[in-house]
Enzyme design. Structure first.
Site, mmCIF file in Angstrom:
data_model
loop_
_atom_site.group_PDB
_atom_site.id
_atom_site.type_symbol
_atom_site.label_atom_id
_atom_site.label_comp_id
_atom_site.label_asym_id
_atom_site.label_seq_id
_atom_site.Cartn_x
_atom_site.Cartn_y
_atom_site.Cartn_z
ATOM 1 C CB ILE A 83 1.915 7.201 5.130
ATOM 2 C CG1 ILE A 83 1.263 8.477 5.690
ATOM 3 C CG2 ILE A 83 2.902 6.621 6.147
ATOM 4 C CD1 ILE A 83 2.234 9.595 5.997
ATOM 5 N N GLY A 84 2.861 5.312 2.789
ATOM 6 C CA GLY A 84 3.621 4.151 2.325
ATOM 7 C C GLY A 84 4.641 4.519 1.269
ATOM 8 C CD GLU A 86 -7.586 6.000 8.568
ATOM 9 O OE1 GLU A 86 -6.773 5.094 8.796
ATOM 10 O OE2 GLU A 86 -7.270 7.197 8.602
ATOM 11 C CG ASN A 144 -5.746 10.110 15.174
ATOM 12 O OD1 ASN A 144 -4.897 9.230 15.244
ATOM 13 N ND2 ASN A 144 -5.539 11.209 14.452
ATOM 14 N N GLY A 189 0.837 -1.186 0.000
ATOM 15 C CA GLY A 189 0.000 0.000 0.000
ATOM 16 C C GLY A 189 0.874 1.238 0.000
ATOM 17 C CE LYS A 232 -1.302 10.106 14.162
ATOM 18 N NZ LYS A 232 -0.702 9.383 13.041
#
Length: 341
Positions: free
Chosen positions: A12-13, A288, A211, A8, A207
């Protein structure tokens, strides 16, 4: 040469893949569609600090083309991983480590946690339905990773880095293993910050505080973090959600090294930034919700901790996702909890 596959290679990946290639690792990626085609044709381009670099890495939509790896970094959104767990098998050798570079509570969280609760050595249904990752990947493979950089994919095959270079790492049991040191050293050699933490779960919760509070409010309102924090009513809402989350985290051993007001101000100080959940809404991508919100609710129910404020915001967020076609869980959180009990 250390073999690393990024499964993926989106924002970020892709950033991790480019950084690891810079470090001299044998990097491969699993991608699909136009992004994959562009990387195969032109290489993986990284735009950072006004400079462009191109990295030639092996890329395929089929993990069978890439072989066994030393590390597999999961760059997919957390909710997208369980349905494709079976595809990881060709990448996994006897000692392959799996590094989920994802938001929210990770599926391996209660492996080696020693919380003294019935949650130890179990998974959460809200983030790993049926234990797909727990059973298919194995928690003993997991290395924890807390992701901080902000990146995007402006066009296929191109990663644009905006800010942040830290990927905090840790073993689930807190040990400082050879594989953990190797991964940290590779990331550092690639120009990143990669501290190793014995108590990584504390950082996960710090974090997650943001979130599970700022993200839903931004997703629902379209407001940036500074606007949310400057509005007295919304700031109070964020505060109340954080109070509830703190109680849950502390009940399973997390330590919060900053105050709620410090955490809120830290988000408010980021002017003009909208979190990934809002970007998903604006771009029409699946949100998400489960790793960032449902997981916290599931923990609360299992620990008998009330979360009235989070429950209201979560209900609105799920309804928004369903109306927009961005959230399609067939089970609600209460059914998920019952299935796991």
């Amino acid at each position: 040469m250390t073999r690393v596959c990024v499964f993926g290679a989106g924002a970020i990946g892709g950033y991790l893949a480019a950084s690891l290639a810079r470090a001299g690792a044998d990097v491969s990626i699993v991608a699909r569609g136009s992004h994959l085609a562009a990387i195969q044709a032109n290489g993986l381009k990284l735009i950072k600090d006004g400079e462009e670099t191109v990295w030639r890495v092996r890329a395929s939509s089929d993990p069978r083309d890439l072989g066994e790896q030393d590390f597999v970094i999961v760059g997919m959104k957390a909710h997208a991983v369980p349905p494709v767990v079976g595809q990881f098998a060709p990448l996994l050798g006897k000692d392959t480590a799996v590094v989920p570079a994802v938001n929210g509570l990770p599926w391996w969280y209660f492996h080696g946690a020693n919380t003294g609760t019935a949650l130890d050595e179990t998974w959460l249904e809200s983030i790993d339905p049926g234990g797909a990752q727990w059973k298919g990947l194995g928690p003993e493979r997991a290395i924890g990773c807390v992701v901080y950089p902000a990146c995007d994919v402006p066009e296929p095959g191109v990663i644009h880095h905006s800010k942040g270079d830290r990927f905090t790492l840790g073993e689930p049991n807190g040990s400082d293993t050879e594989r953990l040191r190797l991964l940290s050293e590779l990331l550092i050699a690639g120009g990143l910050r990669a501290p190793r933490k014995a108590r990584l779960r504390d950082e996960i919760w710090i974090k997650l505080w943001g979130n599970s509070s700022f993200n839903p409010v931004s997703a629902l309102t379209g407001a940036s973090l500074d606007v949310i924090g400057a509005d007295p009513a919304c700031r109070g809402l964020i505060h109340d959600i954080m109070v509830e989350c703190k109680a849950i985290g502390e009940a399973i051993g997390a330590r919060f090294g900053v105050t709620i007001e410090q955490r809120i101000q830290g988000g408010t100080d980021i002017v003009g930034h909208k979190p990934s959940t809002r970007h998903d809404v604006e771009l029409g991508r699946p949100t998400e919700i489960d790793p960032l919100v449902s997981s916290v609710q599931e923990l609360a129910r299992r620990l008998a901790i009330a979360t009235p404020t989070l429950d209201i915001v979560a209900a609105l967020l799920r309804l928004q996702g369903q109306v927009l076609g961005l959230y399609s869980r067939k089970q609600n959180i209460e059914n998920a909890i019952r299935a796991a009990s």
